[in-house]
Design an enzyme around this catalytic site. Structure first.
Site, PDB file in Angstrom:
ATOM      1  N   HIS B   7       0.834  -1.208   0.000  1.00  0.00           N
ATOM      2  CA  HIS B   7       0.000   0.000   0.000  1.00  0.00           C
ATOM      3  C   HIS B   7       0.865   1.253   0.000  1.00  0.00           C
ATOM      4  CE1 HIS B   7       0.659  -0.601   4.412  1.00  0.00           C
ATOM      5  NE2 HIS B   7       0.744   0.719   4.423  1.00  0.00           N
ATOM      6  N   GLU B 129       8.024   1.183   4.632  1.00  0.00           N
ATOM      7  CA  GLU B 129       7.586   0.156   5.583  1.00  0.00           C
ATOM      8  C   GLU B 129       7.768  -1.202   4.923  1.00  0.00           C
ATOM      9  OE1 GLU B 129       3.368   0.167   6.488  1.00  0.00           O
ATOM     10  OE2 GLU B 129       3.655  -0.992   8.312  1.00  0.00           O
TER      11      GLU B 129
END
Lengths: 133, 133
Positions: B7, B129
């Site tokens: 994402h 991330e």
């Protein structure tokens, strides 16, 4: 309206240096740098299984990326979504109050396809590119 | 090492307002807002055919998103890539000179999976991330 996430673009000072980081540190597949003088950028793609990252280095005096780097430094520049019909999308977006950048006419983008940019102030500070596929 | 683009996260002031824009203006499918007090965020996902956008609104006094908004305003916050073995990845990254945020121990992230954040200064201003899948 929104289709696939085509790519995320990241503005960088030196595309060769950053591409080497993605390749050598993160183990990603990267393309060779490609100069696109008409768009004022040199581009490298970081290829992912389901999408890609576009690293953009300024090229020439009037590069939009040079202006971005001067204001913000390096970092995420835009998100590109695929759409089926860019003219229909443009008309719907304008009817819904969205500001389309430039004169509102889809242009041939860096990948040879019709693109349009939406005003970042209409989407929480995110510059959105729509690309017809 | 890098797997799928899981994402892109965007920091916003009001997740309900921004989710409505993605739904009503861009025609995307969005999830209901979900409060995650342990992570200091309220989350909405914009679902795309090949990935997703995570809209993050600050929740509580010590939200990392509140600090981001105060410094930068709304905008793209981080990119999340999937990896198979987060401990092996962490060790390789540190050996290659990458700075891992916090104490270097993978933590349970907002989606119940082990995550690790890499220093944005090591990747052209992009907070990365890594999520183990």
């Amino acid at each position: 309206m929104l289709g696939r996430l085509n790519h995320i673009a990241i503005a960088v000072r030196d595309v060769a240096v950053e591409a080497a980081r993605y390749r050598d540190i993160l183990g990603a597949t990267v393309t060779a740098p490609q100069a696109l003088p008409a768009h004022g950028v040199t581009v490298v793609f970081v290829e992912l299984p389901n999408s890609k990252i576009e690293l953009l280095e300024p090229l020439g005096e009037h590069s939009p990326i040079a202006a971005f780097l001067a204001r913000n430094g390096e970092g995420m520049h835009h998100v590109c979504y695929e759409i089926a019909d860019i003219f229909a999308a443009r008309d719907q977006l304008i009817a819904r109050g969205t500001r389309v950048l430039g004169d509102g006419t889809p242009k041939i983008g860096a990948h040879g396809k019709l693109v349009l940019f939406l005003h970042p102030k209409d989407f929480a500070g995110t510059l959105i590119e729509l690309e017809q596929v």
